[in-house]
Design a protein around this motif. Structure first.
Motif, mmCIF file in Angstrom:
data_model
loop_
_atom_site.group_PDB
_atom_site.id
_atom_site.type_symbol
_atom_site.label_atom_id
_atom_site.label_comp_id
_atom_site.label_asym_id
_atom_site.label_seq_id
_atom_site.Cartn_x
_atom_site.Cartn_y
_atom_site.Cartn_z
ATOM 1 N N GLN A 1 1.099 -1.275 -0.270
ATOM 2 C CA GLN A 1 0.109 -0.148 0.102
ATOM 3 C C GLN A 1 1.138 1.396 -0.016
ATOM 4 O OE1 GLN A 1 -3.308 -0.048 -0.239
ATOM 5 N NE2 GLN A 1 -3.888 1.630 0.714
ATOM 6 N N VAL A 2 0.532 2.313 -0.671
ATOM 7 C CA VAL A 2 1.306 3.677 -1.041
ATOM 8 C C VAL A 2 0.256 4.437 -0.821
ATOM 9 C CG1 VAL A 2 2.595 4.977 -2.248
ATOM 10 C CG2 VAL A 2 3.592 1.967 -2.300
ATOM 11 N N GLU A 3 1.048 5.654 -0.135
ATOM 12 C CA GLU A 3 -0.278 7.230 0.083
ATOM 13 C C GLU A 3 0.255 8.415 -0.352
ATOM 14 O OE1 GLU A 3 -1.056 7.447 3.910
ATOM 15 O OE2 GLU A 3 -3.209 8.404 2.694
ATOM 16 N N LEU A 4 -0.101 9.221 -1.384
ATOM 17 C CA LEU A 4 0.357 10.289 -1.680
ATOM 18 C C LEU A 4 -0.303 11.185 -0.454
ATOM 19 C CD1 LEU A 4 1.788 10.273 -5.421
ATOM 20 C CD2 LEU A 4 3.540 9.179 -3.744
ATOM 21 N N VAL A 5 0.500 12.086 0.116
ATOM 22 C CA VAL A 5 -0.148 13.142 1.190
ATOM 23 C C VAL A 5 0.367 14.375 0.349
ATOM 24 C CG1 VAL A 5 -0.467 13.461 2.930
ATOM 25 C CG2 VAL A 5 -0.391 11.484 2.666
ATOM 26 N N GLU A 6 -0.278 15.169 -0.248
ATOM 27 C CA GLU A 6 -0.124 16.752 -0.565
ATOM 28 C C GLU A 6 -0.200 17.626 0.773
ATOM 29 O OE1 GLU A 6 -1.651 15.768 -4.750
ATOM 30 O OE2 GLU A 6 -2.820 15.884 -2.680
ATOM 31 N N SER A 7 0.265 18.551 0.741
ATOM 32 C CA SER A 7 -0.013 20.121 1.580
ATOM 33 C C SER A 7 0.275 21.047 0.750
ATOM 34 C CB SER A 7 0.645 19.477 2.928
ATOM 35 O OG SER A 7 2.096 19.908 3.011
ATOM 36 N N GLY A 8 -0.141 22.361 1.661
ATOM 37 C CA GLY A 8 0.417 23.139 0.848
ATOM 38 C C GLY A 8 -0.540 24.303 0.488
ATOM 39 N N GLY A 9 -1.008 23.706 0.014
ATOM 40 C CA GLY A 9 -2.427 25.066 -1.764
ATOM 41 C C GLY A 9 -3.103 25.579 -0.205
ATOM 42 N N GLY A 10 -4.077 26.697 -1.024
ATOM 43 C CA GLY A 10 -4.831 28.043 -0.777
ATOM 44 C C GLY A 10 -4.722 28.755 -1.540
ATOM 45 N N ALA A 23 4.143 13.963 0.291
ATOM 46 C CA ALA A 23 5.023 13.013 1.028
ATOM 47 C C ALA A 23 4.735 11.496 0.839
ATOM 48 C CB ALA A 23 5.322 13.293 2.638
ATOM 49 N N ALA A 24 5.317 11.015 0.221
ATOM 50 C CA ALA A 24 4.917 9.442 -0.247
ATOM 51 C C ALA A 24 5.261 8.217 0.947
ATOM 52 C CB ALA A 24 5.792 8.494 -1.864
ATOM 53 N N SER A 25 4.523 7.446 1.455
ATOM 54 C CA SER A 25 4.831 6.265 2.090
ATOM 55 C C SER A 25 3.859 5.055 1.602
ATOM 56 C CB SER A 25 4.262 7.611 3.502
ATOM 57 O OG SER A 25 2.529 6.730 3.003
ATOM 58 N N GLY A 26 4.830 4.355 2.790
ATOM 59 C CA GLY A 26 4.165 2.724 2.395
ATOM 60 C C GLY A 26 5.216 1.908 2.538
ATOM 61 N N SER A 27 5.191 0.848 1.481
ATOM 62 C CA SER A 27 5.839 -0.330 1.500
ATOM 63 C C SER A 27 6.306 0.139 0.241
ATOM 64 C CB SER A 27 4.928 -1.176 1.531
ATOM 65 O OG SER A 27 4.358 -1.262 0.383
ATOM 66 N N ILE A 28 7.171 0.901 0.073
ATOM 67 C CA ILE A 28 8.333 1.998 -1.147
ATOM 68 C C ILE A 28 8.610 1.171 -1.349
ATOM 69 C CG2 ILE A 28 9.396 3.369 -1.996
ATOM 70 C CD1 ILE A 28 7.227 5.008 -0.718
ATOM 71 N N PHE A 29 9.501 0.090 -2.555
ATOM 72 C CA PHE A 29 10.904 0.118 -2.932
ATOM 73 C C PHE A 29 11.292 0.429 -3.109
ATOM 74 C CE2 PHE A 29 13.925 -3.666 -3.596
ATOM 75 C CZ PHE A 29 14.514 -3.184 -4.837
ATOM 76 N N TRP A 30 10.974 1.633 -4.123
ATOM 77 C CA TRP A 30 11.573 2.847 -5.251
ATOM 78 C C TRP A 30 10.989 3.373 -5.429
ATOM 79 C CZ3 TRP A 30 12.354 3.477 -10.264
ATOM 80 C CH2 TRP A 30 13.294 4.498 -10.655
ATOM 81 N N ILE A 31 11.678 4.641 -5.874
ATOM 82 C CA ILE A 31 10.675 5.467 -6.680
ATOM 83 C C ILE A 31 11.162 6.306 -7.699
ATOM 84 C CG2 ILE A 31 9.338 8.249 -6.225
ATOM 85 C CD1 ILE A 31 8.752 7.402 -3.036
#
Length: 122
Positions: A1-10, A23-31
């Motif tokens: 499972q991989v998740e990308l979470v964005e922030s900073g808009g407005g 930021a990418a998180s989860g069971s990442i092997f390589w980006i």
């Protein structure tokens, strides 16, 4: 499972600046590549900027000289520094990354964030 979470808009006034993070998180092997796309109301999603794992960047002509993409591989994070913002930059900005997971090593899949709204208006 991989998740990308964005922030900073407005909301920002014309000529102002914003910095988006993803930021990418989860069971990442390589980006591999990471990047930003945007979609304005009634328009198709378009590329804003991408960067390879080695840091080579590709930036759309419409934002060249105003937007800068960067990444921190240690944090699995990509940034978009947006300066001299214009009303036509108003859109939902989406983070994208090509990732192989621990489960799919060697097979890269596209992942997308949920989007963050950027509104440029006085």
């Amino acid at each position: 499972q991989v998740e990308l979470v964005e922030s900073g808009g407005g909301l920002v006034q014309p000529g102002g600046s914003l910095r988006l993070s993803c930021a990418a998180s989860g069971s990442i092997f390589w980006i591999g590549s990471m990047g930003w796309y945007r979609q304005a109301p009634g328009k198709q999603r378009e590329l804003v900027a991408t960067t390879t794992s080695s840091g080579s960047a590709n930036t759309a002509d419409s934002v060249k000289g105003r937007f800068t993409i960067s990444r921190d591989n240690a944090k699995n994070t990509v940034y978009l520094q947006m300066n001299t913002l214009k009303p036509e930059d108003t859109a939902v900005y989406y983070c994208n990354a090509r990732i192989s997971t621990v489960q799919t090593m060697g097979v890269n899949n596209d992942y997308w964030g949920q989007g963050t709204q950027v509104t440029v208006s006085s």
